[in-house]
Design an enzyme around this catalytic site. Structure first.
Site, mmCIF file in Angstrom:
data_model
loop_
_atom_site.group_PDB
_atom_site.id
_atom_site.type_symbol
_atom_site.label_atom_id
_atom_site.label_comp_id
_atom_site.label_asym_id
_atom_site.label_seq_id
_atom_site.Cartn_x
_atom_site.Cartn_y
_atom_site.Cartn_z
ATOM 1 N N LYS A 106 69.330 18.793 5.504
ATOM 2 C CA LYS A 106 68.628 18.001 4.485
ATOM 3 C C LYS A 106 67.610 18.938 3.839
ATOM 4 O O LYS A 106 66.534 19.192 4.386
ATOM 5 C CB LYS A 106 67.931 16.810 5.154
ATOM 6 C CG LYS A 106 67.696 15.596 4.272
ATOM 7 C CD LYS A 106 66.827 15.821 3.085
ATOM 8 C CE LYS A 106 65.359 15.887 3.395
ATOM 9 N NZ LYS A 106 64.543 16.245 2.222
ATOM 10 N N GLU B 92 58.783 24.353 12.759
ATOM 11 C CA GLU B 92 58.209 25.532 12.090
ATOM 12 C C GLU B 92 57.262 25.000 11.033
ATOM 13 O O GLU B 92 57.696 24.544 9.975
ATOM 14 C CB GLU B 92 59.329 26.354 11.417
ATOM 15 C CG GLU B 92 60.294 27.017 12.381
ATOM 16 C CD GLU B 92 59.730 28.294 12.998
ATOM 17 O OE1 GLU B 92 58.532 28.569 12.826
ATOM 18 O OE2 GLU B 92 60.504 29.001 13.654
ATOM 19 N N GLU C 124 45.447 24.864 4.860
ATOM 20 C CA GLU C 124 46.460 25.678 4.191
ATOM 21 C C GLU C 124 46.372 25.439 2.682
ATOM 22 O O GLU C 124 46.423 24.302 2.222
ATOM 23 C CB GLU C 124 47.853 25.283 4.699
ATOM 24 C CG GLU C 124 48.938 26.230 4.238
ATOM 25 C CD GLU C 124 50.320 25.824 4.757
ATOM 26 O OE1 GLU C 124 50.657 24.623 4.692
ATOM 27 O OE2 GLU C 124 51.060 26.705 5.212
ATOM 28 N N CYS D 4 54.668 30.489 4.120
ATOM 29 C CA CYS D 4 54.002 30.056 5.358
ATOM 30 C C CYS D 4 53.254 31.223 5.988
ATOM 31 O O CYS D 4 52.257 31.026 6.670
ATOM 32 C CB CYS D 4 55.011 29.474 6.330
ATOM 33 S SG CYS D 4 56.366 30.593 6.707
HETATM 34 P P1 NAD Z 1 57.018 18.911 3.730
HETATM 35 O O1 NAD Z 1 56.564 18.681 5.122
HETATM 36 O O2 NAD Z 1 56.432 18.091 2.658
HETATM 37 O O3 NAD Z 1 58.605 18.706 3.620
HETATM 38 C C1 NAD Z 1 59.505 19.455 4.383
HETATM 39 C C2 NAD Z 1 60.824 18.708 4.487
HETATM 40 O O4 NAD Z 1 60.616 17.521 5.245
HETATM 41 C C3 NAD Z 1 61.398 18.263 3.153
HETATM 42 O O5 NAD Z 1 62.789 18.428 3.179
HETATM 43 C C4 NAD Z 1 61.036 16.792 3.099
HETATM 44 O O6 NAD Z 1 61.899 16.016 2.302
HETATM 45 C C5 NAD Z 1 61.165 16.410 4.546
HETATM 46 N N1 NAD Z 1 60.429 15.218 4.962
HETATM 47 C C6 NAD Z 1 59.299 14.696 4.414
HETATM 48 N N2 NAD Z 1 58.917 13.604 5.107
HETATM 49 C C7 NAD Z 1 59.802 13.438 6.113
HETATM 50 C C8 NAD Z 1 59.937 12.496 7.182
HETATM 51 N N3 NAD Z 1 59.073 11.504 7.355
HETATM 52 N N4 NAD Z 1 60.975 12.627 8.021
HETATM 53 C C9 NAD Z 1 61.851 13.644 7.871
HETATM 54 N N5 NAD Z 1 61.787 14.559 6.875
HETATM 55 C C10 NAD Z 1 60.762 14.459 6.016
HETATM 56 O O7 NAD Z 1 56.796 20.457 3.457
HETATM 57 P P2 NAD Z 1 57.064 21.248 2.081
HETATM 58 O O8 NAD Z 1 55.967 20.924 1.128
HETATM 59 O O9 NAD Z 1 58.457 21.083 1.667
HETATM 60 O O10 NAD Z 1 56.915 22.766 2.566
HETATM 61 C C11 NAD Z 1 55.704 23.430 2.617
HETATM 62 C C12 NAD Z 1 55.186 23.482 4.053
HETATM 63 O O11 NAD Z 1 56.160 24.089 4.885
HETATM 64 C C13 NAD Z 1 53.956 24.341 4.179
HETATM 65 O O12 NAD Z 1 53.060 23.722 5.054
HETATM 66 C C14 NAD Z 1 54.485 25.624 4.792
HETATM 67 O O13 NAD Z 1 53.543 26.376 5.516
HETATM 68 C C15 NAD Z 1 55.549 25.095 5.674
HETATM 69 N N6 NAD Z 1 56.521 26.143 5.967
HETATM 70 C C16 NAD Z 1 56.571 26.626 7.244
HETATM 71 C C17 NAD Z 1 57.442 27.654 7.549
HETATM 72 C C18 NAD Z 1 57.533 28.228 8.931
HETATM 73 O O14 NAD Z 1 58.499 28.916 9.195
HETATM 74 N N7 NAD Z 1 56.601 27.968 9.829
HETATM 75 C C19 NAD Z 1 58.260 28.177 6.556
HETATM 76 C C20 NAD Z 1 58.178 27.659 5.271
HETATM 77 C C21 NAD Z 1 57.308 26.632 4.992
#
Ligand code: NAD
Length: 523
Positions: free
Chosen positions: A169, A242, A374, A276
């Site tokens: 997803k 992650e 962040e 990230c």
């Molecule tokens: P997000 O948490 O808003 O969304 C991530 C994913 O989760 C999306 O596909 C979203 O549709 C889905 N999602 C949202 N609510 C959900 C729920 N209740 N249940 C299941 N899935 C759900 O994050 P984002 O804005 O897409 O990404 C940015 C964040 O990701 C930043 O905090 C960044 O640091 C982090 N990130 C971490 C890593 C790592 O490897 N640690 C890598 C890249 C990004």
């Protein structure tokens, strides 16, 4: 705004953040559609697991070749939905995946080989143990928008090679990269139902968590990660999380200011700071603080902000308005509390609504949101420190613990500091690029997450461990199978003494007692 989600019908409109052009429309998959995908994946998985590793690796090799052939197309697609410069897409999305394929092609045989478990205990030497690594079944992957190709691809390749089926997803902001990943895998020979993409928003993601998958690999924000952890706990669903980071960069007084300022500028502004592993907090020894700031400002003023499709662009747009607002709030908060703005600090509306000037803030402190939360935008907040101990204390003063970096000419001193930092990864004299080291595990401590992706530890997350133990004397009854009584008790005592008592005499007595030759011992 890069994408709009219409709550009533739950459609998503994928938008180019540089131009505002709507690229494609999708309806969000509902729970029944997600369940359908997972059911098909479950049905396909045994067949996929039954293929030999050699066959799966041949498919992986083909995927690697196809991706390299289509790299320009994939990089352009990634740029169209994220805004990042094409050169960055090639480096951080394509190269990383090609190299992960190289790693898996080389390591998977050894990794999946049955492993003997030699027994050391005297009582268990008549048994032979082996460790097997078996696929979970169906692995769900939920991924973010900032690296929409490389994050899910690296995870999916590890899952597939180990015999799992995958339902991915992707972020609602960037589903096109995930669909492209699906096409590449299918063209390489992965059966359609063994890898599926289900498009939708957070509700669709939640449906995947609830769908009966066997493991979830989630990458995203801490807030969503916590929600997912709660849902997963109710089902005892194993998860890799992650999550976000607030990575500190520590610059010691012996560092080369020219080199380190270039590292800081790239580390803070790559992907417009939406990484990230970005440098989100910079601590510089007071003796080189002003020199470092001047070097950074000079280099930042030469960076070209624009559409990532333009080969001259260094920094693209932010992904959406919400991200811009967080950035502005953090900068305003820092300025209102006494931070010094050295460059940037404004939107670049003349080139598009999502562009922001790369910004340097000096004299920040830990009362400011920009040093605690962040930010995920093109800003480098810098603070001076006095001693190594103070730098370590500041680096660890954070709820996050994804990665960190230490910059010094003295590697031993750098490593000594690295050991004291609470983070999943600490790089010495580089930042961010650990994500491109396929052998290295990726993941955080504290609020930055649970588990690892990448490298051998990432492969371990894709398999269940099974231990098989074979008795070598099937025709012999074991002495501990009942018949308890004084004789057996003495024999066990003697055996324990024989194995564990200190001193030769005590051990000899133990041996005699357990053999039954001596039945009474004077203590
Ligand atoms: P997000 O948490 O808003 O969304 C991530 C994913 O989760 C999306 O596909 C979203 O549709 C889905 N999602 C949202 N609510 C959900 C729920 N209740 N249940 C299941 N899935 C759900 O994050 P984002 O804005 O897409 O990404 C940015 C964040 O990701 C930043 O905090 C960044 O640091 C982090 N990130 C971490 C890593 C790592 O490897 N640690 C890598 C890249 C990004």
């Amino acid at each position: 705004m890069a994408v709009a989600v219409d709550i009533a019908v739950r459609r998503i409109h994928v938008t180019n953040p540089a131009t505002g052009e709507v690229l494609r429309d999708f309806e969000c998959a509902d729970a029944a559609q997600v369940q359908g995908c997972v059911n098909r994946a479950r049905a396909a998985q045994p067949g996929w697991q039954a293929t030999s590793l050699k066959q799966r690796l041949a498919i992986l090799g083909k995927f690697q070749q196809l991706l390299n052939d289509r790299k320009q197309h994939v990089a352009n697609l990634v740029t169209s939905e994220t805004g990042k410069p094409v050169a960055e897409a090639l480096l951080t999305e394509i190269l990383v995946v090609l190299d992960t394929a190289r790693f898996l092609l080389k390591e998977s045989y050894e990794f999946l080989k049955e492993q003997p478990v030699p027994h050391g205990g005297l009582a268990t030497r008549t048994k032979k143990g082996r460790l097997l690594r078996e696929p979970y079944g169906v692995i769900g992957i939920i991924s973010p928008w900032n690296y929409p190709f490389s994050i899910p691809a690296c995870e999916a390749l590890a899952a597939l090679v180990t015999g799992n089926a995958v339902v991915l997803k992707p972020s609602e902001l960037t589903p096109l990269s995930a669909l492209e990943l699906g096409s590449l895998l299918r063209d390489a020979g992965v059966p359609g139902n063994a890898f599926q993409v289900v498009i939708g928003d957070g509700v669709t993601g939640a449906a995947l968590v609830e769908s009966g998958i066997d493991k979830l690999v989630f990458t995203g924000s801490v807030a969503t990660g916590k929600r997912i952890a709660q849902m997963a706990a109710a089902r005892l669903l194993p998860v890799v999380l992650e999550l976000g980071g607030k990575d500190p960069m520590i610059v010691l007084e012996d560092a080369d200011v020219d080199v380190v300022s270039s590292g800081a500028v790239w580390g803070a502004f790559v992907n417009a700071g939406q990484t990230c592993l970005s440098v989100e907090r910079c601590y510089v020894h007071k003796s080189i603080y002003e020199n470092f700031l001047s070097a950074c400002v000079e280099k930042i003023r030469q960076l070209r902000v624009g559409n990532g499709m333009d080969a001259e662009t260094d920094i693209g747009p932010l992904i959406h308005e919400r991200q811009l607002r967080i950035l502005e709030e953090h900068i305003e908060d820092a300025l209102s509390r006494g931070a010094r703005l050295l460059t940037g600090g404004e939107r670049l509306k003349s080139i598009g609504s999502n562009f922001y000037a790369p910004t340097v803030l000096a004299d920040v402190n830990h009362q400011m949101r920009i040093m605690r939360e962040e930010t995920f935008g093109p800003v480098l907040p810098v603070m001076a420190f006095d001693s190594d101990a103070e730098a370590v204390r500041l680096a660890n003063d954070s709820e996050y613990g994804l990665a960190a970096s230490v910059w010094t000419r003295d590697r031993a001193r750098g490593e000594q500091i690295a050991r004291q930092i609470q983070a999943g990864t600490v790089m010495i004299n580089d930042a961010v690029s650990c994500f491109g080291i396929s052998e290295a595990p990726h993941g955080g401590v504290k609020a930055s997450g649970i588990g690892r992706t990448h490298g051998r530890l990432g492969l371990e997350e894709m398999v269940r461990i099974k231990y098989i133990d074979s008795d070598l004397l099937p025709g012999v009854k074991k002495p501990w199978w009942y018949g308890y009584g004084p004789n057996l008790t003495k024999a066990v005592e003697g055996f324990l003494d024989f194995q564990f008592a200190r001193g030769l005499t005590a051990r000899i007595k133990g041996a005699l007692r357990s053999s039954g030759l001596v039945t009474r011992t004077r203590r």
